[in-house]
Design a protein around this motif. Structure first.
Motif, PDB file in Angstrom:
ATOM      1  N   LEU A   1     101.374  64.538 159.009  1.00 19.38           N
ATOM      2  CA  LEU A   1     102.485  65.377 159.436  1.00 19.38           C
ATOM      3  C   LEU A   1     103.318  65.935 158.270  1.00 19.38           C
ATOM      4  CD1 LEU A   1     103.838  66.614 161.888  1.00 19.38           C
ATOM      5  CD2 LEU A   1     105.213  64.539 162.103  1.00 19.38           C
ATOM      6  N   PRO A   2     103.601  65.167 157.203  1.00 17.21           N
ATOM      7  CA  PRO A   2     104.368  65.762 156.096  1.00 17.21           C
ATOM      8  C   PRO A   2     103.647  66.945 155.446  1.00 17.21           C
ATOM      9  CG  PRO A   2     104.441  63.373 155.952  1.00 17.21           C
ATOM     10  CD  PRO A   2     103.438  63.716 157.019  1.00 17.21           C
TER      11      PRO A   2
ATOM     12  N   PHE B   1     101.305  68.832 156.836  1.00 15.75           N
ATOM     13  CA  PHE B   1     101.284  69.893 157.838  1.00 15.75           C
ATOM     14  C   PHE B   1     102.629  70.617 157.866  1.00 15.75           C
ATOM     15  CE2 PHE B   1     102.197  71.207 162.257  1.00 15.75           C
ATOM     16  CZ  PHE B   1     101.203  72.163 162.405  1.00 15.75           C
ATOM     17  N   THR B   2     103.713  69.855 157.782  1.00 15.67           N
ATOM     18  CA  THR B   2     105.062  70.431 157.775  1.00 15.67           C
ATOM     19  C   THR B   2     105.234  71.365 156.591  1.00 15.67           C
ATOM     20  OG1 THR B   2     105.931  68.452 158.854  1.00 15.67           O
ATOM     21  CG2 THR B   2     107.522  69.863 157.703  1.00 15.67           C
ATOM     22  N   LEU B   3     104.849  70.914 155.408  1.00 18.44           N
ATOM     23  CA  LEU B   3     104.968  71.746 154.206  1.00 18.44           C
ATOM     24  C   LEU B   3     104.101  72.998 154.311  1.00 18.44           C
ATOM     25  CD1 LEU B   3     104.960  69.003 151.441  1.00 18.44           C
ATOM     26  CD2 LEU B   3     106.874  70.489 152.081  1.00 18.44           C
ATOM     27  N   ALA B   4     102.875  72.837 154.769  1.00 22.77           N
ATOM     28  CA  ALA B   4     101.960  73.982 154.860  1.00 22.77           C
ATOM     29  C   ALA B   4     102.465  75.022 155.854  1.00 22.77           C
ATOM     30  CB  ALA B   4     100.558  73.503 155.255  1.00 22.77           C
ATOM     31  N   LEU B   5     102.872  74.592 157.022  1.00 24.55           N
ATOM     32  CA  LEU B   5     103.345  75.545 158.029  1.00 24.55           C
ATOM     33  C   LEU B   5     104.658  76.195 157.594  1.00 24.55           C
ATOM     34  CD1 LEU B   5     102.337  76.625 160.722  1.00 24.55           C
ATOM     35  CD2 LEU B   5     103.785  74.948 161.858  1.00 24.55           C
ATOM     36  N   GLY B   6     105.538  75.428 156.944  1.00 31.37           N
ATOM     37  CA  GLY B   6     106.777  75.997 156.424  1.00 31.37           C
ATOM     38  C   GLY B   6     106.520  77.059 155.366  1.00 31.37           C
ATOM     39  N   LEU B   7     105.551  76.807 154.475  1.00 30.43           N
ATOM     40  CA  LEU B   7     105.199  77.803 153.456  1.00 30.43           C
ATOM     41  C   LEU B   7     104.637  79.068 154.083  1.00 30.43           C
ATOM     42  CD1 LEU B   7     103.560  75.578 150.690  1.00 30.43           C
ATOM     43  CD2 LEU B   7     105.599  77.008 150.441  1.00 30.43           C
ATOM     44  N   ILE B   8     103.756  78.906 155.055  1.00 29.67           N
ATOM     45  CA  ILE B   8     103.171  80.070 155.730  1.00 29.67           C
ATOM     46  C   ILE B   8     104.263  80.864 156.441  1.00 29.67           C
ATOM     47  CG2 ILE B   8     101.652  80.791 157.616  1.00 29.67           C
ATOM     48  CD1 ILE B   8      99.871  78.353 156.874  1.00 29.67           C
ATOM     49  N   ASP B   9     105.148  80.171 157.137  1.00 28.53           N
ATOM     50  CA  ASP B   9     106.233  80.826 157.863  1.00 28.53           C
ATOM     51  C   ASP B   9     107.184  81.528 156.903  1.00 28.53           C
ATOM     52  OD1 ASP B   9     107.895  81.624 159.909  1.00 28.53           O
ATOM     53  OD2 ASP B   9     108.727  79.636 160.294  1.00 28.53           O
ATOM     54  N   GLY B  10     107.341  80.989 155.699  1.00 23.89           N
ATOM     55  CA  GLY B  10     108.264  81.560 154.728  1.00 23.89           C
ATOM     56  C   GLY B  10     107.867  82.934 154.218  1.00 23.89           C
TER      57      GLY B  10
END
Length: 194
Positions: free
Chosen positions: A2-3, A5-14
């Motif tokens: 989950l950590p 995944f959180t970083l990856a999705l946050g980067l993509i969303d950014g």
């Protein structure tokens, strides 16, 4: 996990053009003052305000899922909203400027430019920072329509885990840190290179 995944999705969303476009334009205006401190304060305030508003939106999604759960109707409703947003974005790629859109409308851009110039010519730094916070709020309202699918997906996945409130909000903060990373890099490059 989950950590990651959180970083990856946050980067993509950014990587969303709405806030990044405003930040780049703001930096290009701030360069004229030749003042790294003022550039870092004003543009940094914009980045922080944007991140805070996005965090609030995500916290709202999280609480909706924690309270309402994920009923079939809500799942279908989210799917339809995601498909509509995707259709608007695909339409914008092929026919920008024709028909409805979720991007910042051309008619609104002169007003945004005027607000940015007012920020730059504010009589005090405090007034400039208040104007920057307001600009960050307005931009995030527009941007959230563009990217609401990522926060909805992430917060739903987060609610599938049984965490306490501190862990939920800790993951939201990690997501926001990754989400803001591209803006922080752009800001740092602008301030260092002036």
């Amino acid at each position: 996990g989950l950590p990651l995944f959180t970083l990856a999705l946050g980067l993509i969303d950014g990587f969303n053009p709405c806030a990044t476009w405003v930040l780049l334009f703001l930096l290009s205006l701030l360069v004229r003052f030749r003042d790294r401190r003022r550039m870092a304060l004003v543009a940094g305030t914009f980045v922080l305000a944007s991140g805070a508003v996005y965090f609030a939106f995500m916290a709202a999604w999280l609480n909706v899922f924690l309270i309402a759960g994920m009923s079939t109707q809500l799942r279908w409703g989210l799917a339809l909203v995601a498909l509509a947003i995707g259709a608007f974005n695909v339409k914008d790629f092929f026919a920008r400027g024709h028909g409805p859109s979720l991007s910042i409308p051309e008619a609104a851009k002169p007003g945004i430019y005027a607000r940015m110039r007012a920020i730059l010519h504010a009589e005090s730094l405090v007034a400039a920072l208040i104007g920057t916070v307001i600009l960050g709020l307005l931009v995030q309202f527009v941007e959230f329509l563009c990217t609401s699918g990522f926060p909805a997906l992430f917060t739903r996945i987060l609610t599938l885990k049984e965490f306490d409130a501190a862990a939920y909000y800790g993951y939201l903060l990690l997501y926001i840190a990754a989400y803001m990373l591209d803006d922080v890099v752009v800001l740092a490059i602008g301030v260092v290179t002036l």
